[in-house]
Design a protein around this motif. Structure first.
Motif, PDB file in Angstrom:
ATOM      1  N   GLY A   1      13.186   0.257  34.295  1.00 17.85           N
ATOM      2  CA  GLY A   1      11.830  -0.463  33.854  1.00 17.85           C
ATOM      3  C   GLY A   1      12.843  -1.353  31.981  1.00 17.85           C
ATOM      4  O   GLY A   1      12.728  -2.330  31.595  1.00 17.85           O
ATOM      5  N   ASN A   2      14.307  -1.282  32.176  1.00 14.58           N
ATOM      6  CA  ASN A   2      15.022  -1.880  31.780  1.00 14.58           C
ATOM      7  C   ASN A   2      14.777  -4.145  32.087  1.00 14.58           C
ATOM      8  O   ASN A   2      14.766  -4.224  33.191  1.00 14.58           O
ATOM      9  N   GLY A   3      14.312  -4.688  30.666  1.00 18.08           N
ATOM     10  CA  GLY A   3      14.434  -6.241  31.320  1.00 18.08           C
ATOM     11  C   GLY A   3      12.770  -6.102  31.754  1.00 18.08           C
ATOM     12  O   GLY A   3      12.036  -7.131  32.138  1.00 18.08           O
ATOM     13  N   ARG A   4      11.820  -5.095  31.341  1.00 19.20           N
ATOM     14  CA  ARG A   4      10.573  -5.236  31.737  1.00 19.20           C
ATOM     15  C   ARG A   4       9.608  -4.861  30.107  1.00 19.20           C
ATOM     16  O   ARG A   4      10.354  -4.268  29.364  1.00 19.20           O
ATOM     17  N   GLY A   5       8.762  -5.351  30.051  1.00 18.75           N
ATOM     18  CA  GLY A   5       7.505  -5.134  29.134  1.00 18.75           C
ATOM     19  C   GLY A   5       6.647  -5.911  28.776  1.00 18.75           C
ATOM     20  O   GLY A   5       6.676  -7.403  30.314  1.00 18.75           O
TER      21      GLY A   5
ATOM     22  N   SER B   1      11.850  -4.116  21.660  1.00 17.83           N
ATOM     23  CA  SER B   1      13.016  -4.379  22.681  1.00 17.83           C
ATOM     24  C   SER B   1      12.913  -4.199  24.419  1.00 17.83           C
ATOM     25  O   SER B   1      12.542  -2.740  24.542  1.00 17.83           O
ATOM     26  N   ILE B   2      13.140  -5.388  25.532  1.00 19.21           N
ATOM     27  CA  ILE B   2      12.997  -4.636  26.500  1.00 19.21           C
ATOM     28  C   ILE B   2      14.413  -4.567  27.132  1.00 19.21           C
ATOM     29  O   ILE B   2      14.601  -3.567  28.113  1.00 19.21           O
TER      30      ILE B   2
ATOM     31  N   GLU C   1       5.636  -1.081  37.658  1.00 23.05           N
ATOM     32  CA  GLU C   1       4.853  -2.158  36.863  1.00 23.05           C
ATOM     33  C   GLU C   1       6.019  -1.740  35.352  1.00 23.05           C
ATOM     34  O   GLU C   1       6.681  -1.101  34.879  1.00 23.05           O
ATOM     35  N   SER C   2       5.266  -3.256  34.478  1.00 27.72           N
ATOM     36  CA  SER C   2       5.939  -2.857  33.594  1.00 27.72           C
ATOM     37  C   SER C   2       5.985  -2.514  32.228  1.00 27.72           C
ATOM     38  O   SER C   2       4.007  -1.937  32.236  1.00 27.72           O
ATOM     39  N   PRO C   3       6.857  -1.907  31.699  1.00 26.38           N
ATOM     40  CA  PRO C   3       6.339  -0.620  30.966  1.00 26.38           C
ATOM     41  C   PRO C   3       5.474  -1.377  29.325  1.00 26.38           C
ATOM     42  O   PRO C   3       6.220  -2.246  28.593  1.00 26.38           O
TER      43      PRO C   3
END
Length: 379
Positions: free
Chosen positions: A259-263, A208-209, A199-201
């Motif tokens: 979660g890096n690269g996710r949002g 910033s993601i 799941e994206s945060p």
């Protein structure tokens, strides 16, 4: 077997509505007594003409049983009002593969399936799978190898990796399904990919993601609009991407924070969104499993062009799965999963504008990509 060829003319301007109505009504037809398959084919020379081709077990199933049945009534209610004149119908006898006793026995075993859509799918799967086996004529060893391949694909799946989606992607099936279910208007859809399993945060607009703090900032911004050009306030925007080095967070546990690269963002009252990130790289899909061996054995490369994934939705609109592809990225012409569409190729251009950079909380020069997303309303 009887093949019904029905030549249909549709009221001009209603073609897209008719195609949607037919897709919705197709399970009613294929679930009717004696119906083995049904397909709709647009006329290559006349936008308002179609061929409806239906395979029936007997002529009586079509001309006597079907018209007076509940399935016949419901199917006609959903599609007949689109017809411009009476359909021109011809019937042809055929020795269809389903006539083979072995195939027919399996198809008939599903006849009491309560869900008509499931009954149609199981029957179609049986007929086409049997036809493929007769065409390919696999040896026992080859069949066992196929079973082992699928078994290994299942064993390769984890909470953060889906090998079966990867297989569907490289065979072009994922893109075919997306195309068949795509919006008629608005932004083109494309594949989900195998890395949307976490799941994206939730993040605020402008966040910033990029949790690694890379030095070369990138801003992606745009608006979510309806097909009428009106903004879609409060649209939900889920984004995920790889790093500058071509890896997703789930591929590098212990190197990238989760979660890096996710949002997941919420568009403002004017449908606007923006977030900070890095320019993603092209990358190879995972090749350490059976799908990778498949590509290697067929001399196909595993690379995808650089892209950012989006899932966008809003109340009253169809959810859209799409990409923003980085212009000038390698492999735009030979994406391993066949997902590139020209309308989704976006300039990631360097901007020296210090005032603009300050508005996005970055320093100049920075990379800016503008990607507007158009949603189609529910019909």
């Amino acid at each position: 077997m009887i093949v019904e060829n029905a030549h249909l003319r549709i009221v001009p301007g209603r073609e897209a509505d008719f195609e949607r109505a037919f897709r919705a009504a197709q399970p009613i037809l294929t679930g009717a007594q004696g119906c083995l398959s049904a397909g709709l084919f647009p006329d290559a020379e006349d936008d308002s003409a179609y061929l409806l081709q239906v395979t029936w077990r007997t002529l009586r199933d079509h001309v006597v049983t079907f018209p007076g049945s509940e399935a016949g009534r419901r199917f006609a209610e959903q599609v007949a009002h689109f017809f411009d004149g009476e359909p021109q119908v011809r019937h042809f006898e055929t020795s269809d593969i389903a006539a083979d006793p072995a195939t027919s026995a399996v198809v008939d075993s599903f006849r009491d399936t309560p869900d008509p859509r499931l009954r149609a799918i199981l029957g179609g799967l049986t007929r086409h799978l049997h036809a493929f086996v007769r065409e390919a004529r696999p040896s026992i060893a080859e069949w066992n190898q196929a079973v082992e391949f699928l078994t290994e694909a299942g064993q390769k799946c984890t909470d953060t990796r889906q090998e079966f989606i990867l297989l569907s992607d490289v065979l072009g099936v994922s893109m075919l399904v997306e195309t068949m279910n795509a919006q008629q208007t608005g932004t083109a859809s494309t594949v989900l990919g195998p890395f949307h399993l976490t799941e994206s945060p939730r993040r605020a607009l402008g966040d910033s993601i990029d949790l690694l703090g890379k030095a070369r900032p990138c801003v992606i911004s745009g608006r979510v609009l309806g097909a009428d050009g009106e903004p879609v306030p409060g649209a939900d925007i889920d984004v995920w991407q790889c790093t500058e080095d071509g890896f997703y967070d789930v591929q590098q546990p212990g190197v990238q924070p989760p979660g890096n690269g996710r949002g997941r963002f919420t568009a403002d009252g004017d449908g606007r969104y923006w977030f900070r990130t890095v320019v993603p790289s092209h990358y190879p899909i995972p090749t350490d499993g059976p799908v990778g061996r498949l590509l290697e054995s067929s001399k196909r490369h595993p690379y995808r062009p650089a892209h950012v994934h989006f899932i966008v939705g809003a109340a009253g609109y169809r959810e859209l799965t799409t990409h923003a592809f980085v212009a000038d990225s390698p492999y735009l012409e030979s994406d391993a999963v066949f997902a590139v569409k020209p309308s989704l190729v976006v300039d990631f251009a360097e901007s020296p504008d210090e005032a603009e950079a300050a508005g996005y909380h970055v320093t100049a020069p920075f990379v800016h990509a503008q990607f507007d997303i158009i949603l189609e309303k529910h019909s």
